[in-house]
Structures are given as structure tokens and as C-alpha cells.
Enzyme design. Structure first.
Site, PDB file in Angstrom:
ATOM      1  N   ASP A 111       0.822  -1.208   0.000  1.00 18.40           N
ATOM      2  CA  ASP A 111       0.000   0.000   0.000  1.00 18.40           C
ATOM      3  C   ASP A 111       0.859   1.262   0.000  1.00 18.40           C
ATOM      4  O   ASP A 111       1.947   1.276   0.583  1.00 18.40           O
ATOM      5  CB  ASP A 111      -0.930  -0.021   1.227  1.00 18.40           C
ATOM      6  CG  ASP A 111      -2.055   0.998   1.101  1.00 18.40           C
ATOM      7  OD1 ASP A 111      -2.358   1.422  -0.034  1.00 18.40           O
ATOM      8  OD2 ASP A 111      -2.634   1.359   2.143  1.00 18.40           O
ATOM      9  N   GLU A 167     -12.511  -4.654  -3.626  1.00 17.31           N
ATOM     10  CA  GLU A 167     -13.057  -3.307  -3.413  1.00 17.31           C
ATOM     11  C   GLU A 167     -12.404  -2.273  -4.337  1.00 17.31           C
ATOM     12  O   GLU A 167     -12.937  -1.174  -4.508  1.00 17.31           O
ATOM     13  CB  GLU A 167     -12.856  -2.877  -1.950  1.00 17.31           C
ATOM     14  CG  GLU A 167     -13.749  -3.609  -0.955  1.00 17.31           C
ATOM     15  CD  GLU A 167     -13.358  -5.057  -0.716  1.00 17.31           C
ATOM     16  OE1 GLU A 167     -12.150  -5.378  -0.807  1.00 17.31           O
ATOM     17  OE2 GLU A 167     -14.262  -5.886  -0.469  1.00 17.31           O
ATOM     18  N   ASN A 168     -11.255  -2.618  -4.926  1.00 17.13           N
ATOM     19  CA  ASN A 168     -10.540  -1.642  -5.759  1.00 17.13           C
ATOM     20  C   ASN A 168     -11.270  -1.308  -7.068  1.00 17.13           C
ATOM     21  O   ASN A 168     -10.937  -0.321  -7.740  1.00 17.13           O
ATOM     22  CB  ASN A 168      -9.107  -2.091  -6.054  1.00 17.13           C
ATOM     23  CG  ASN A 168      -8.165  -1.994  -4.863  1.00 17.13           C
ATOM     24  OD1 ASN A 168      -7.262  -2.810  -4.676  1.00 17.13           O
ATOM     25  ND2 ASN A 168      -8.358  -0.974  -4.027  1.00 17.13           N
ATOM     26  N   TRP A 169     -12.310  -2.088  -7.432  1.00 19.25           N
ATOM     27  CA  TRP A 169     -13.116  -1.738  -8.609  1.00 19.25           C
ATOM     28  C   TRP A 169     -13.810  -0.407  -8.398  1.00 19.25           C
ATOM     29  O   TRP A 169     -14.261   0.225  -9.351  1.00 19.25           O
ATOM     30  CB  TRP A 169     -14.192  -2.795  -8.879  1.00 19.25           C
ATOM     31  CG  TRP A 169     -13.668  -4.142  -9.251  1.00 19.25           C
ATOM     32  CD1 TRP A 169     -13.658  -5.250  -8.453  1.00 19.25           C
ATOM     33  CD2 TRP A 169     -13.098  -4.552 -10.508  1.00 19.25           C
ATOM     34  NE1 TRP A 169     -13.111  -6.319  -9.140  1.00 19.25           N
ATOM     35  CE2 TRP A 169     -12.762  -5.916 -10.402  1.00 19.25           C
ATOM     36  CE3 TRP A 169     -12.836  -3.889 -11.717  1.00 19.25           C
ATOM     37  CZ2 TRP A 169     -12.171  -6.638 -11.440  1.00 19.25           C
ATOM     38  CZ3 TRP A 169     -12.261  -4.611 -12.756  1.00 19.25           C
ATOM     39  CH2 TRP A 169     -11.929  -5.956 -12.606  1.00 19.25           C
ATOM     40  N   GLU A 174       1.685 -12.928  12.652  1.00 18.11           N
ATOM     41  CA  GLU A 174       2.292 -11.762  13.283  1.00 18.11           C
ATOM     42  C   GLU A 174       2.101 -10.625  12.277  1.00 18.11           C
ATOM     43  O   GLU A 174       2.286 -10.827  11.076  1.00 18.11           O
ATOM     44  CB  GLU A 174       3.794 -11.995  13.509  1.00 18.11           C
ATOM     45  CG  GLU A 174       4.100 -13.188  14.405  1.00 18.11           C
ATOM     46  CD  GLU A 174       3.603 -13.018  15.837  1.00 18.11           C
ATOM     47  OE1 GLU A 174       3.611 -11.880  16.336  1.00 18.11           O
ATOM     48  OE2 GLU A 174       3.204 -14.022  16.446  1.00 18.11           O
ATOM     49  N   ARG A 226       2.139  -4.852   6.215  1.00 19.20           N
ATOM     50  CA  ARG A 226       1.404  -3.824   5.468  1.00 19.20           C
ATOM     51  C   ARG A 226       2.231  -2.555   5.452  1.00 19.20           C
ATOM     52  O   ARG A 226       2.609  -2.033   6.503  1.00 19.20           O
ATOM     53  CB  ARG A 226       0.030  -3.522   6.068  1.00 19.20           C
ATOM     54  CG  ARG A 226      -0.695  -2.465   5.201  1.00 19.20           C
ATOM     55  CD  ARG A 226      -2.116  -2.186   5.595  1.00 19.20           C
ATOM     56  NE  ARG A 226      -2.735  -1.318   4.589  1.00 19.20           N
ATOM     57  CZ  ARG A 226      -3.989  -1.392   4.183  1.00 19.20           C
ATOM     58  NH1 ARG A 226      -4.788  -2.289   4.697  1.00 19.20           N
ATOM     59  NH2 ARG A 226      -4.462  -0.569   3.274  1.00 19.20           N
ATOM     60  N   SER A 260      -7.706  -5.493  -4.802  1.00 20.48           N
ATOM     61  CA  SER A 260      -8.734  -6.065  -3.932  1.00 20.48           C
ATOM     62  C   SER A 260     -10.091  -6.053  -4.633  1.00 20.48           C
ATOM     63  O   SER A 260     -10.291  -5.311  -5.606  1.00 20.48           O
ATOM     64  CB  SER A 260      -8.819  -5.278  -2.624  1.00 20.48           C
ATOM     65  OG  SER A 260      -9.513  -4.059  -2.820  1.00 20.48           O
ATOM     66  N   GLY A 309      -0.165   5.472  -4.457  1.00 23.83           N
ATOM     67  CA  GLY A 309      -0.773   6.757  -4.810  1.00 23.83           C
ATOM     68  C   GLY A 309      -0.122   7.904  -4.049  1.00 23.83           C
ATOM     69  O   GLY A 309       0.205   8.950  -4.639  1.00 23.83           O
ATOM     70  N   ILE A 358      -6.647  -4.542   7.778  1.00 29.21           N
ATOM     71  CA  ILE A 358      -6.476  -5.753   6.972  1.00 29.21           C
ATOM     72  C   ILE A 358      -7.085  -5.586   5.578  1.00 29.21           C
ATOM     73  O   ILE A 358      -6.699  -6.269   4.638  1.00 29.21           O
ATOM     74  CB  ILE A 358      -7.127  -6.968   7.684  1.00 29.21           C
ATOM     75  CG1 ILE A 358      -6.545  -7.151   9.099  1.00 29.21           C
ATOM     76  CG2 ILE A 358      -6.973  -8.250   6.892  1.00 29.21           C
ATOM     77  CD1 ILE A 358      -5.138  -7.671   9.163  1.00 29.21           C
TER      78      ILE A 358
HETATM   79  C1  IPE Z   1      -5.454  -2.693  -0.091  1.00 30.52           C
HETATM   80  O1  IPE Z   1      -5.107  -1.367  -0.304  1.00 30.52           O
HETATM   81  C2  IPE Z   1      -5.440  -3.429  -1.388  1.00 30.52           C
HETATM   82  C3  IPE Z   1      -4.133  -3.553  -2.044  1.00 30.52           C
HETATM   83  C4  IPE Z   1      -2.980  -3.199  -1.565  1.00 30.52           C
HETATM   84  C5  IPE Z   1      -4.180  -4.142  -3.338  1.00 30.52           C
HETATM   85  P1  IPE Z   1      -6.207  -0.208  -0.388  1.00 30.52           P
HETATM   86  O2  IPE Z   1      -5.452   1.051  -0.519  1.00 30.52           O
HETATM   87  O3  IPE Z   1      -7.191  -0.507  -1.443  1.00 30.52           O
HETATM   88  O4  IPE Z   1      -6.907  -0.336   1.043  1.00 30.52           O
HETATM   89  P2  IPE Z   1      -7.933   0.628   1.776  1.00 30.52           P
HETATM   90  O5  IPE Z   1      -9.154   0.701   0.925  1.00 30.52           O
HETATM   91  O6  IPE Z   1      -7.277   1.957   1.930  1.00 30.52           O
HETATM   92  O7  IPE Z   1      -8.177  -0.028   3.087  1.00 30.52           O
HETATM   93  C1  IPE Z   2      -1.747   0.198  -3.343  1.00 31.99           C
HETATM   94  O1  IPE Z   2      -1.480   1.566  -3.397  1.00 31.99           O
HETATM   95  C2  IPE Z   2      -1.977  -0.382  -4.725  1.00 31.99           C
HETATM   96  C3  IPE Z   2      -3.364  -0.772  -4.995  1.00 31.99           C
HETATM   97  C4  IPE Z   2      -4.366  -0.742  -4.146  1.00 31.99           C
HETATM   98  C5  IPE Z   2      -3.644  -1.223  -6.345  1.00 31.99           C
HETATM   99  P1  IPE Z   2      -2.651   2.633  -3.395  1.00 31.99           P
HETATM  100  O2  IPE Z   2      -3.042   2.920  -4.795  1.00 31.99           O
HETATM  101  O3  IPE Z   2      -3.744   2.195  -2.487  1.00 31.99           O
HETATM  102  O4  IPE Z   2      -1.904   3.886  -2.769  1.00 31.99           O
HETATM  103  P2  IPE Z   2      -2.493   4.934  -1.733  1.00 31.99           P
HETATM  104  O5  IPE Z   2      -3.018   4.179  -0.547  1.00 31.99           O
HETATM  105  O6  IPE Z   2      -3.560   5.694  -2.444  1.00 31.99           O
HETATM  106  O7  IPE Z   2      -1.301   5.790  -1.388  1.00 31.99           O
HETATM  107 MG    MG Z   3      -4.122   2.474  -0.490  1.00 31.98          MG
END
Ligand code: IPE
Ligand code: IPE
Ligand code: MG
Length: 240
Positions: free
Chosen positions: A18, A65-67, A198, A179, A63, A21, A186
Site C-alpha cells: 500500500d 473493493e478496488n473496482w 504476526e 502492510r 482487492s 498513490g 487488513i
Molecule cells: C489494499 O489497499 C489493497 C491492495 C494493496 C491491493 P487499499 O489502498 O485498497 O486499502 P484501503 O481501501 O485503503 O483499506
Molecule cells: C496500493 O497503493 C496499490 C493498490 C491498491 C492497487 P494505493 O493505490 O492504495 O496507494 P495509496 O493508498 O492511495 O497511497
Molecule cells: Mg491504499
């Protein structure tokens, strides 16, 4: 799941990658650049984890949810995924790493599905480490799917039976979950598999994650005492 008081390398390491972005935003770059650099960080992780003796590495790439993200970002991630899968083939074969994608693959574009099938097939003989890439994955989806499979076969729903039907089976429980990106949650990742993991949270944004960061997490893990419900004395074998 192995009982130990420390000094082990995790058999199964899981990573929520994570912070792509925020990494890009801090540099006034498009989010896409953060994701591209994130792929490079994943290369480093795979290499170092295999070197350190990790046997199973499961990473969260996308994930369920990423859609919900803007369509342009979702499309960009799909393109990146297809390209990375093709670029990786030789590298993974040379490193003895077998790749498997875990998640609901049905909604992915056809070319991504083809790249997945080809890379899985090409790397299948790798025995040094397994790399599970979780894509369109959700822990709740995984558990429901496992229970449904058992119900369809008329089998009793027990913890052992569910474990055998999970998307990551036959790979067992997660020993260490990392993470990055500073969030302490999670996000519907390996809910069942991480029941006794852990958990190591790092403020490092994923594109900055290096071999040294992994070594730091592994050193922290070595110091943990995994009790699995027992007392410290029992685990250390000093109980009366
Ligand atoms: C979790 O990261 C999914 C991946 C790293 C692929 P997100 O950035 O999508 O998680 P939330 O939504 O902030 O919890
Ligand atoms: C994790 O990085 C990658 C994916 C979820 C695909 P993010 O894209 O969630 O980055 P942040 O959390 O916005 O910084
Ligand atoms: Mg993120």
C-alpha cells in the site's frame, strides 16, 4: 502453522503493498507512476524473499473493493498487470518461482486472463518459492467460496475442510503479514489464513520498499514469541 519461539524465517509471508498513490502525489506525479514503481518494488521483494528462504509469498495486488476506484485507474492497473505478467515470465523461471493468481478472475479482460494462464503454466515447475498474487481477491469471498464448495459436495464445514478449499490452498496459514503505507488495517485480505499471523505495519510507502525493509521486518519477526493460545512457559518448554 509451525510452533516456534523465534529465530525462524516465515514459511508463508503475506504483503499488503500500500502507498503507491501517496508516493506519486508526494512527487507531483500521476498515480500511475506510483503503481509502475510499485511493480519494481515487488520485483525486489520477490528476489529478497526467495533469497531469505521464504517458501510462500502472497501479495495483495488488487482487492475486490478496488473496482470502486476511477475507471481510468482500474484500466491502467489492468494494463500494468498484463504487461508485468509477460515481462516477468523469464525472470520468475530463472529464479525458480512459481506464480499463481488467486482471486475471482472472471471479470478480468481477456488478454489479462491469457497472460495469467501463460505465466502460470510457464513457471509451474519452480520449486524455490511460490508467489501468489491476489487479484480481485477478498477474504470474505474466499471463505464463502470455500464453504459453498463444501456444501455443494455435501461435506461437513469444519476448519480443516475450509482451509483445504481456500484460494491459497494447499499453502497454509500466513506466518508474517506486512502492510506498508502506514495504515493499520487488513482491508479484507487473507482473513482466514492470517488468523494467527504476526502483523508488521510499516510507514514506508510501497514503491520505496527495499530488501533492507524486508530484512528489518524479518528481524522483527524473529523476536516474536508465537504462543497460539498457550503460555510462554509452555512454548519455551519450561512448564512443569
Ligand atoms: C489494499 O489497499 C489493497 C491492495 C494493496 C491491493 P487499499 O489502498 O485498497 O486499502 P484501503 O481501501 O485503503 O483499506
Ligand atoms: C496500493 O497503493 C496499490 C493498490 C491498491 C492497487 P494505493 O493505490 O492504495 O496507494 P495509496 O493508498 O492511495 O497511497
Ligand atoms: Mg491504499
Amino acid at each position: 502453522m509451525s510452533l516456534h519461539t523465534g529465530s525462524d524465517i516465515p514459511h508463508h509471508l503475506a504483503v499488503i503493498m500500500d502507498g503507491n498513490g501517496r508516493w506519486a502525489k508526494a512527487r507531483h506525479l500521476p498515480r500511475a507512476e506510483g503503481h509502475r514503481q510499485g511493480v519494481q518494488a515487488l520485483h525486489r521483494l520477490v528476489e529478497r524473499a526467495a533469497e531469505r528462504g521464504v517458501k510462500v509469498l502472497t501479495v495483495f495486488a488488487f482487492s475486490s473493493e478496488n473496482w470502486r476506484r476511477p475507471a481510468a485507474e482500474v484500466n491502467m492497473l489492468m494494463r500494468l498487470f498484463a504487461v508485468a505478467l509477460r515481462d516477468w515470465r523469464t525472470r520468475l523461471i530463472d529464479a525458480g518461482v512459481s506464480l499463481r493468481i488467486v482471486g475471482e478472475l472472471e471479470p478480468f479482460p481477456e488478454d489479462v486472463k491469457t497472460a495469467i494462464a501463460q505465466t502460470e503454466r510457464a513457471t509451474a515447475a519452480g520449486t524455490r518459492m511460490r508467489l501468489n498474487v491476489a487479484a480481485n481477491y477478498g477474504g470474505r469471498w474466499d471463505m464463502c467460496r470455500a464453504a459453498s464448495a463444501l456444501a455443494a459436495e455435501g461435506l461437513p464445514i469444519t476448519p480443516e475442510a475450509i482451509a483445504q478449499k481456500l484460494a491459497t490452498a494447499p499453502d497454509g496459514d500466513v506466518d508474517l503479514l506486512i502492510r506498508t503505507g502506514g495504515e493499520q488495517r487488513i482491508s479484507n485480505f487473507l482473513l482466514w489464513q492470517a488468523a494467527y499471523a504476526e502483523i508488521y505495519f510499516s510507514d514506508c510507502l510501497w514503491p520505496d520498499f527495499s530488501a533492507a525493509h524486508l530484512d528489518e521486518a524479518l528481524a522483527w519477526y524473529e523476536g516474536r514469541e508465537r504462543r497460539f493460545g498457550m503460555t510462554s512457559e509452555q512454548v519455551r518448554g519450561t512448564a512443569g
